[in-house]
Design a protein around this motif. Structure first.
Motif, PDB file in Angstrom:
ATOM      1  N   THR A  11       0.862  -1.180   0.000  1.00 34.94           N
ATOM      2  CA  THR A  11       0.000   0.000   0.000  1.00 34.94           C
ATOM      3  C   THR A  11       0.897   1.229   0.000  1.00 34.94           C
ATOM      4  O   THR A  11       1.826   1.326   0.801  1.00 34.94           O
ATOM      5  N   TYR A  24      -3.204  10.449  -2.995  1.00 33.26           N
ATOM      6  CA  TYR A  24      -4.057   9.269  -3.179  1.00 33.26           C
ATOM      7  C   TYR A  24      -3.332   8.031  -2.653  1.00 33.26           C
ATOM      8  O   TYR A  24      -2.130   7.883  -2.795  1.00 33.26           O
ATOM      9  N   GLY A  26      -3.044   3.818  -2.847  1.00 35.28           N
ATOM     10  CA  GLY A  26      -3.328   2.726  -3.765  1.00 35.28           C
ATOM     11  C   GLY A  26      -2.485   1.513  -3.462  1.00 35.28           C
ATOM     12  O   GLY A  26      -1.702   1.497  -2.512  1.00 35.28           O
ATOM     13  N   GLN A  29       0.513  -3.014  -8.114  1.00 33.22           N
ATOM     14  CA  GLN A  29       0.143  -4.236  -8.827  1.00 33.22           C
ATOM     15  C   GLN A  29       1.356  -4.919  -9.441  1.00 33.22           C
ATOM     16  O   GLN A  29       1.480  -6.132  -9.375  1.00 33.22           O
ATOM     17  N   LEU A  39      -2.873   0.608  -8.419  1.00 35.94           N
ATOM     18  CA  LEU A  39      -4.316   0.535  -8.550  1.00 35.94           C
ATOM     19  C   LEU A  39      -4.956   1.448  -7.512  1.00 35.94           C
ATOM     20  O   LEU A  39      -4.734   1.286  -6.313  1.00 35.94           O
ATOM     21  N   PHE A  40      -5.727   2.418  -7.993  1.00 40.85           N
ATOM     22  CA  PHE A  40      -6.485   3.312  -7.124  1.00 40.85           C
ATOM     23  C   PHE A  40      -7.944   2.902  -7.206  1.00 40.85           C
ATOM     24  O   PHE A  40      -8.478   2.711  -8.293  1.00 40.85           O
ATOM     25  N   GLU A  41      -8.594   2.754  -6.051  1.00 38.90           N
ATOM     26  CA  GLU A  41     -10.005   2.391  -6.000  1.00 38.90           C
ATOM     27  C   GLU A  41     -10.736   3.471  -5.227  1.00 38.90           C
ATOM     28  O   GLU A  41     -10.244   3.957  -4.217  1.00 38.90           O
ATOM     29  N   ASN A  44     -17.143   4.284  -7.020  1.00 39.55           N
ATOM     30  CA  ASN A  44     -17.603   3.530  -8.183  1.00 39.55           C
ATOM     31  C   ASN A  44     -16.570   3.515  -9.318  1.00 39.55           C
ATOM     32  O   ASN A  44     -16.927   3.322 -10.460  1.00 39.55           O
ATOM     33  N   TRP A  45     -15.288   3.743  -8.999  1.00 39.73           N
ATOM     34  CA  TRP A  45     -14.286   3.732 -10.052  1.00 39.73           C
ATOM     35  C   TRP A  45     -13.011   3.036  -9.580  1.00 39.73           C
ATOM     36  O   TRP A  45     -12.687   3.024  -8.403  1.00 39.73           O
ATOM     37  N   ASP A  46     -12.277   2.452 -10.527  1.00 45.39           N
ATOM     38  CA  ASP A  46     -10.947   1.875 -10.318  1.00 45.39           C
ATOM     39  C   ASP A  46     -10.061   2.425 -11.423  1.00 45.39           C
ATOM     40  O   ASP A  46     -10.507   2.584 -12.561  1.00 45.39           O
ATOM     41  N   LYS A  47      -8.813   2.706 -11.097  1.00 48.22           N
ATOM     42  CA  LYS A  47      -7.898   3.263 -12.091  1.00 48.22           C
ATOM     43  C   LYS A  47      -6.521   2.666 -11.852  1.00 48.22           C
ATOM     44  O   LYS A  47      -6.026   2.660 -10.732  1.00 48.22           O
ATOM     45  N   LEU A  48      -5.884   2.171 -12.908  1.00 49.68           N
ATOM     46  CA  LEU A  48      -4.529   1.649 -12.840  1.00 49.68           C
ATOM     47  C   LEU A  48      -3.617   2.664 -13.522  1.00 49.68           C
ATOM     48  O   LEU A  48      -3.788   2.954 -14.705  1.00 49.68           O
TER      49      LEU A  48
END
Length: 59
Positions: A11, A24, A26, A29, A39-41, A44-48
């Motif tokens: 993390t 942020y 994350g 990965q 990976l940010f969560e 309602n969204w996930d972003k790599l």
């Protein structure tokens, strides 16, 4: 105590004032060279996002 290495599954928090992801949290990965895919969560969204290891701080 020296800093532990950043490995997949770690993390991290972004520490780069020039990045829109500054602050942020994350999960790493994968790592390739001097960059990490994080990976940010959120809600309602996930972003790599791929970013330099030097801008990441282990938490």
């Amino acid at each position: 105590m020296p800093d532990l290495p950043i490995l997949p599954g770690t993390t991290v928090v972004v520490r780069d004032v020039r990045s829109i992801y500054n602050g942020y949290k994350g999960f790493v990965q994968r790592i390739s060279g001097s960059r990490a895919a994080v990976l940010f969560e959120g809600g309602n969204w996930d972003k790599l996002v791929t970013m330099p290891l030097t801008t990441l701080e282990q938490i």
